[in-house]
Design an enzyme around this catalytic site. Sequence first.
Site, short mmCIF file in Angstrom:
data_model
loop_
_atom_site.label_atom_id
_atom_site.label_comp_id
_atom_site.label_asym_id
_atom_site.label_seq_id
_atom_site.Cartn_x
_atom_site.Cartn_y
_atom_site.Cartn_z
N GLU A 42 -18.63 -12.79 -42.24
CA GLU A 42 -18.49 -11.48 -41.57
C GLU A 42 -17.49 -11.58 -40.43
O GLU A 42 -17.57 -12.50 -39.61
CB GLU A 42 -19.87 -11.03 -41.05
CG GLU A 42 -20.11 -9.55 -41.19
CD GLU A 42 -20.16 -9.10 -42.65
OE1 GLU A 42 -19.17 -8.46 -43.08
OE2 GLU A 42 -21.16 -9.36 -43.34
N GLY A 80 -20.47 5.16 -44.45
CA GLY A 80 -20.69 4.60 -43.12
C GLY A 80 -21.88 3.67 -43.04
O GLY A 80 -22.53 3.58 -42.00
N GLY A 90 -21.70 0.31 -44.22
CA GLY A 90 -21.30 -1.07 -44.39
C GLY A 90 -21.15 -1.49 -45.85
O GLY A 90 -21.00 -2.66 -46.16
N SER A 101 -17.64 2.45 -48.58
CA SER A 101 -17.23 3.65 -49.32
C SER A 101 -15.75 3.92 -49.10
O SER A 101 -15.07 4.42 -49.99
CB SER A 101 -18.07 4.85 -48.87
OG SER A 101 -17.80 5.20 -47.53
N GLU A 148 -5.45 2.34 -44.48
CA GLU A 148 -6.58 2.48 -43.54
C GLU A 148 -6.16 2.06 -42.13
O GLU A 148 -6.56 2.68 -41.15
CB GLU A 148 -7.80 1.67 -44.02
CG GLU A 148 -9.02 1.93 -43.16
CD GLU A 148 -10.36 1.67 -43.85
OE1 GLU A 148 -10.40 1.60 -45.09
OE2 GLU A 148 -11.36 1.56 -43.13
N ASP A 188 -12.50 -5.61 -48.10
CA ASP A 188 -13.10 -4.50 -48.83
C ASP A 188 -12.20 -4.04 -49.96
O ASP A 188 -12.65 -3.74 -51.07
CB ASP A 188 -13.37 -3.32 -47.88
CG ASP A 188 -14.31 -3.70 -46.76
OD1 ASP A 188 -14.85 -4.81 -46.79
OD2 ASP A 188 -14.49 -2.86 -45.86
N TYR A 203 -15.18 -2.38 -33.21
CA TYR A 203 -14.54 -3.22 -34.22
C TYR A 203 -13.17 -3.68 -33.72
O TYR A 203 -12.83 -4.87 -33.79
CB TYR A 203 -14.40 -2.41 -35.52
CG TYR A 203 -13.80 -3.15 -36.66
CD1 TYR A 203 -14.60 -3.84 -37.57
CD2 TYR A 203 -12.42 -3.20 -36.85
CE1 TYR A 203 -14.04 -4.53 -38.63
CE2 TYR A 203 -11.85 -3.88 -37.90
CZ TYR A 203 -12.67 -4.54 -38.79
OH TYR A 203 -12.11 -5.22 -39.84
P1 ADP Z 1 -17.98 2.58 -44.95
O1 ADP Z 1 -16.68 2.17 -45.52
O2 ADP Z 1 -18.77 1.47 -44.37
O3 ADP Z 1 -18.81 3.39 -45.91
P2 ADP Z 1 -16.26 4.07 -43.18
O4 ADP Z 1 -16.52 4.81 -41.91
O5 ADP Z 1 -15.26 2.98 -43.18
O6 ADP Z 1 -17.67 3.56 -43.72
O7 ADP Z 1 -15.77 5.11 -44.30
C1 ADP Z 1 -16.51 6.28 -44.56
C2 ADP Z 1 -15.56 7.44 -44.74
O8 ADP Z 1 -14.83 7.30 -45.98
C3 ADP Z 1 -16.27 8.78 -44.89
O9 ADP Z 1 -16.61 9.34 -43.64
C4 ADP Z 1 -15.23 9.61 -45.62
O10 ADP Z 1 -14.22 10.07 -44.75
C5 ADP Z 1 -14.60 8.57 -46.57
N1 ADP Z 1 -15.29 8.62 -47.88
C6 ADP Z 1 -16.00 7.64 -48.47
N2 ADP Z 1 -16.52 8.03 -49.65
C7 ADP Z 1 -16.12 9.30 -49.83
C8 ADP Z 1 -16.35 10.29 -50.84
N3 ADP Z 1 -17.12 10.05 -51.90
N4 ADP Z 1 -15.75 11.50 -50.68
C9 ADP Z 1 -14.99 11.76 -49.61
N5 ADP Z 1 -14.77 10.88 -48.62
C10 ADP Z 1 -15.33 9.67 -48.70
MG MG Z 2 -15.08 1.31 -44.43
#
Ligand code: ADP
Ligand code: MG
Length: 380
Positions: A33, A122, A124, A127, A160, A172, A221
């Site tokens: 990590e 959000g 971890g 997404s 990003e 990631d 971060y």
């Molecule tokens: P993590 O990557 O840990 O889930 P992040 O804050 O880095 O958290 O990313 C989350 C963001 O990515 C969401 O707030 C959104 O803006 C975008 N995102 C992720 N998945 C989707 C989705 N299915 N549709 C639209 N936006 C998404």
């Molecule tokens: Mg992320």
Amino acid sequence: MNAARAAAAYRRQFGSEPALLVRAPGRVNLIGEHTDYNDGFVLPCAIDRDTVVAAGLADDGRLRSVAADFAGEDDDCNMSSGFAAARHGWADYVRGVAAVLCEAGLAPGGARLAIAGNVPLGSGLSSSASLEIAVGSALARLGGSEIDPDRLAQLAQRAENEHVGCQCGIMDQMIAARGIAGHALLIDCRSLVCRAVPLPSDAAVIIAHSGVRHAHAGGEYNDRRRQCEDAARHFGVAALRDLDLTTLERGGAGLDPVVLRRARHVVTENARALAAADALAAGDLPAMGELMAASHLSMRDDFEITVPAVDELVAVMQAAIGPAGGARMTGGGFGGCAVGLVPRDRADAVCNAIAQGYRAPDGSAAEVFVCSATGGVSLA
Ligand code: ADP
Ligand code: MG
């Protein structure tokens, strides 16, 4: 399910069938990590939750997208210019990926995208990278090229970093692009060389959400990154990957003790990630469990990225798992998920222990996912 939702959103928004559907997975990091941006080692696996992008070409020079998971919010911008910050947060990821692909000459003239996923946001489980990699692969395919996965990962990371403002490392995006079913991937984040590490056939991956959400693009971060850079400069190395524990312990005088502890986490965590790959490959879950426990303590005490709720969740999981496997916080920190690795026949008992023994700060139970390791980006 995500593919059907993405295709339906595409039809609803654009009144035609998508030309293609691309999926990219979320991931869980088993160990390693905050080592990625220190040129070190990480050991994630892709999970069976993904983001699907339904995509089609457009001849009007515009990039239009719609997010099924954000109540059908839409975004519209010029494909070859005008990649300013978007009105909706999610659209920054889409525009960012489009911008870097345009620069690389890999984007189509215009496109329509519809997005639907089930990676918890959000938490971890990344997404964001699953979204970036799915969008990047879809746009490149529309533009006529099937992009090399390493290149795709690097471009998505740049998107990003530069367009969302999160200085994330390469992990990631690499695992979303290159995951292998049934395997974790030991990634050397300097060379991008990957070693596929089979998960023991009797192992279950349990992910439990603490109920505490982090804002990943936020300052903590980026602070940790800066502290790691300060430490590398102090020791005269290109990155903390190049530092060993003896040198760290001998040469810490004059360095801010907080920065020294940050560096100690990275140095010891790199060693643990390498040892963990060998333990997993040997099917030795108890050894893996010890490494995961040490990793958690290092994140809690040296890197200071855990919060009390996550510490408690990990303690509940460790007590239920015992010496047969292990658990630790996973992801960037300040909330999010814990990951456990256990013999499959203990998975139910661990899930029950979490249901009985853990409550989030708002009193709710933890959301728990028992996952399997899937492949990286592909057509859906
Ligand atoms: P993590 O990557 O840990 O889930 P992040 O804050 O880095 O958290 O990313 C989350 C963001 O990515 C969401 O707030 C959104 O803006 C975008 N995102 C992720 N998945 C989707 C989705 N299915 N549709 C639209 N936006 C998404
Ligand atoms: Mg992320």
